[in-house]
Design a protein around this motif. Structure first.
Motif, PDB file in Angstrom:
ATOM      1  N   TYR A 133       0.195  -1.238  -9.974  1.00 41.98           N
ATOM      2  CA  TYR A 133       0.500  -2.664  -9.889  1.00 41.98           C
ATOM      3  C   TYR A 133       1.688  -2.858  -8.960  1.00 41.98           C
ATOM      4  CZ  TYR A 133       1.833  -7.362 -11.230  1.00 41.98           C
ATOM      5  OH  TYR A 133       2.145  -8.677 -11.220  1.00 41.98           O
ATOM      6  N   SER A 134       1.524  -3.709  -7.961  1.00 41.99           N
ATOM      7  CA  SER A 134       2.601  -3.954  -7.011  1.00 41.99           C
ATOM      8  C   SER A 134       2.472  -5.346  -6.424  1.00 41.99           C
ATOM      9  CB  SER A 134       2.542  -2.916  -5.888  1.00 41.99           C
ATOM     10  OG  SER A 134       3.564  -3.118  -4.943  1.00 41.99           O
ATOM     11  N   ARG A 135       3.524  -6.137  -6.547  1.00 41.74           N
ATOM     12  CA  ARG A 135       3.590  -7.439  -5.876  1.00 41.74           C
ATOM     13  C   ARG A 135       2.416  -8.360  -6.209  1.00 41.74           C
ATOM     14  NH1 ARG A 135       5.898  -6.061   0.070  1.00 41.74           N
ATOM     15  NH2 ARG A 135       7.659  -4.873  -0.619  1.00 41.74           N
ATOM     16  N   GLN A 136       2.119  -8.467  -7.465  1.00 41.82           N
ATOM     17  CA  GLN A 136       1.026  -9.326  -7.952  1.00 41.82           C
ATOM     18  C   GLN A 136      -0.353  -8.837  -7.527  1.00 41.82           C
ATOM     19  OE1 GLN A 136       1.610 -11.879 -10.159  1.00 41.82           O
ATOM     20  NE2 GLN A 136       3.724 -11.224 -10.072  1.00 41.82           N
ATOM     21  N   THR A 137      -0.460  -7.586  -7.101  1.00 43.43           N
ATOM     22  CA  THR A 137      -1.756  -7.012  -6.730  1.00 43.43           C
ATOM     23  C   THR A 137      -1.922  -5.663  -7.407  1.00 43.43           C
ATOM     24  OG1 THR A 137      -0.906  -5.838  -4.796  1.00 43.43           O
ATOM     25  CG2 THR A 137      -1.710  -8.075  -4.432  1.00 43.43           C
ATOM     26  N   ASN A 138      -3.153  -5.202  -7.444  1.00 42.61           N
ATOM     27  CA  ASN A 138      -3.459  -3.835  -7.834  1.00 42.61           C
ATOM     28  C   ASN A 138      -3.782  -3.065  -6.560  1.00 42.61           C
ATOM     29  OD1 ASN A 138      -3.334  -4.452 -10.612  1.00 42.61           O
ATOM     30  ND2 ASN A 138      -5.410  -5.220 -10.548  1.00 42.61           N
ATOM     31  N   THR A 139      -3.508  -1.768  -6.570  1.00 48.84           N
ATOM     32  CA  THR A 139      -3.811  -0.934  -5.411  1.00 48.84           C
ATOM     33  C   THR A 139      -3.908   0.520  -5.842  1.00 48.84           C
ATOM     34  OG1 THR A 139      -3.145  -0.343  -3.150  1.00 48.84           O
ATOM     35  CG2 THR A 139      -1.374  -0.651  -4.761  1.00 48.84           C
ATOM     36  N   ARG A 168       0.818  -1.212   0.000  1.00 52.72           N
ATOM     37  CA  ARG A 168       0.000   0.000   0.000  1.00 52.72           C
ATOM     38  C   ARG A 168       0.855   1.266   0.000  1.00 52.72           C
ATOM     39  NH1 ARG A 168      -4.017  -0.626   4.841  1.00 52.72           N
ATOM     40  NH2 ARG A 168      -5.036   1.158   3.896  1.00 52.72           N
ATOM     41  N   ARG A 169       1.968   1.263   0.716  1.00 54.49           N
ATOM     42  CA  ARG A 169       2.832   2.455   0.803  1.00 54.49           C
ATOM     43  C   ARG A 169       3.649   2.683  -0.465  1.00 54.49           C
ATOM     44  NH1 ARG A 169       3.838   0.630   5.960  1.00 54.49           N
ATOM     45  NH2 ARG A 169       5.821  -0.275   5.333  1.00 54.49           N
ATOM     46  N   ASN A 170       4.021   1.634  -1.142  1.00 52.90           N
ATOM     47  CA  ASN A 170       4.831   1.720  -2.372  1.00 52.90           C
ATOM     48  C   ASN A 170       4.086   1.038  -3.503  1.00 52.90           C
ATOM     49  OD1 ASN A 170       7.269   2.948  -1.185  1.00 52.90           O
ATOM     50  ND2 ASN A 170       7.315   1.059  -0.005  1.00 52.90           N
ATOM     51  N   PRO A 171       3.074   1.705  -4.032  1.00 54.30           N
ATOM     52  CA  PRO A 171       2.156   1.014  -4.935  1.00 54.30           C
ATOM     53  C   PRO A 171       2.676   0.644  -6.311  1.00 54.30           C
ATOM     54  CG  PRO A 171       1.524   3.306  -4.690  1.00 54.30           C
ATOM     55  CD  PRO A 171       2.663   3.067  -3.764  1.00 54.30           C
ATOM     56  N   GLY A 172       3.864   1.007  -6.699  1.00 54.04           N
ATOM     57  CA  GLY A 172       4.392   0.575  -7.983  1.00 54.04           C
ATOM     58  C   GLY A 172       3.897   1.409  -9.149  1.00 54.04           C
ATOM     59  N   GLY A 202      -3.255   2.521  -3.148  1.00 51.64           N
ATOM     60  CA  GLY A 202      -2.627   2.954  -1.909  1.00 51.64           C
ATOM     61  C   GLY A 202      -3.509   2.730  -0.701  1.00 51.64           C
ATOM     62  N   THR A 203      -4.781   2.430  -0.938  1.00 42.96           N
ATOM     63  CA  THR A 203      -5.725   2.143   0.154  1.00 42.96           C
ATOM     64  C   THR A 203      -6.113   0.676   0.129  1.00 42.96           C
ATOM     65  OG1 THR A 203      -6.605   4.395   0.077  1.00 42.96           O
ATOM     66  CG2 THR A 203      -7.967   2.716   1.160  1.00 42.96           C
ATOM     67  N   TRP A 204      -6.701   0.239  -0.967  1.00 42.09           N
ATOM     68  CA  TRP A 204      -7.188  -1.134  -1.092  1.00 42.09           C
ATOM     69  C   TRP A 204      -6.178  -1.987  -1.859  1.00 42.09           C
ATOM     70  CZ3 TRP A 204      -7.313  -2.103  -6.192  1.00 42.09           C
ATOM     71  CH2 TRP A 204      -7.564  -1.047  -7.050  1.00 42.09           C
ATOM     72  N   LEU A 205      -6.351  -3.289  -1.773  1.00 42.72           N
ATOM     73  CA  LEU A 205      -5.577  -4.255  -2.544  1.00 42.72           C
ATOM     74  C   LEU A 205      -6.558  -5.087  -3.354  1.00 42.72           C
ATOM     75  CD1 LEU A 205      -3.369  -5.479   0.399  1.00 42.72           C
ATOM     76  CD2 LEU A 205      -2.600  -4.038  -1.469  1.00 42.72           C
ATOM     77  N   GLY A 206      -6.213  -5.394  -4.590  1.00 41.93           N
ATOM     78  CA  GLY A 206      -7.114  -6.182  -5.410  1.00 41.93           C
ATOM     79  C   GLY A 206      -6.368  -7.086  -6.361  1.00 41.93           C
ATOM     80  N   HIS A 207      -7.099  -8.052  -6.869  1.00 39.05           N
ATOM     81  CA  HIS A 207      -6.515  -8.971  -7.843  1.00 39.05           C
ATOM     82  C   HIS A 207      -7.620  -9.504  -8.736  1.00 39.05           C
ATOM     83  CE1 HIS A 207      -4.416 -12.399  -9.592  1.00 39.05           C
ATOM     84  NE2 HIS A 207      -3.309 -11.749  -9.279  1.00 39.05           N
TER      85      HIS A 207
END
Length: 100
Positions: free
Chosen positions: A39-45, A23-27, A47-52
């Motif tokens: 896109y970060s670490r195989q997830t979408n974000t 969340r802090r380093n969202p890519g 900066g608040t939520w995480l999704g896939h």
């Protein structure tokens, strides 16, 4: 993800540091029209939520701040089983629901 890696019975099933670092380093941003999402670490974000996303338009979004998870099951019946014009607004709607 909403409980930062803690399972139902208190067992550790994920890494809280991984979730928060994502969340802090969202890519890098995704391509338009979803350039508001990263896109970060195989997830979408954002900066608040995480999704896939999954095959055929399925998507899971988790907001650790509210403890809310939204899951969308679908089947996109096109050659790629993907449509950015469909998925962008869908994820925005899911994020709005999870923020409440």
């Amino acid at each position: 993800m909403t409980r930062k890696g803690e399972g139902i019975d208190g067992r550790r099933v994920g890494d809280a540091a991984f979730i928060e670092e994502t969340r802090r380093n969202p890519g890098p941003p995704l391509r338009k029209p979803r350039d508001w999402m990263r896109y970060s670490r195989q997830t979408n974000t954002d900066g608040t939520w995480l999704g896939h996303g999954g095959y055929g338009g399925q998507y899971m979004l988790a907001n650790p701040d509210t403890g809310t998870v939204v899951v969308y099951f679908s089947v996109l019946e096109n050659a790629s089983a993907y449509d950015s014009d469909f998925s962008g607004p869908l994820v925005k709607m899911m994020a709005d629901l999870a923020a409440q």
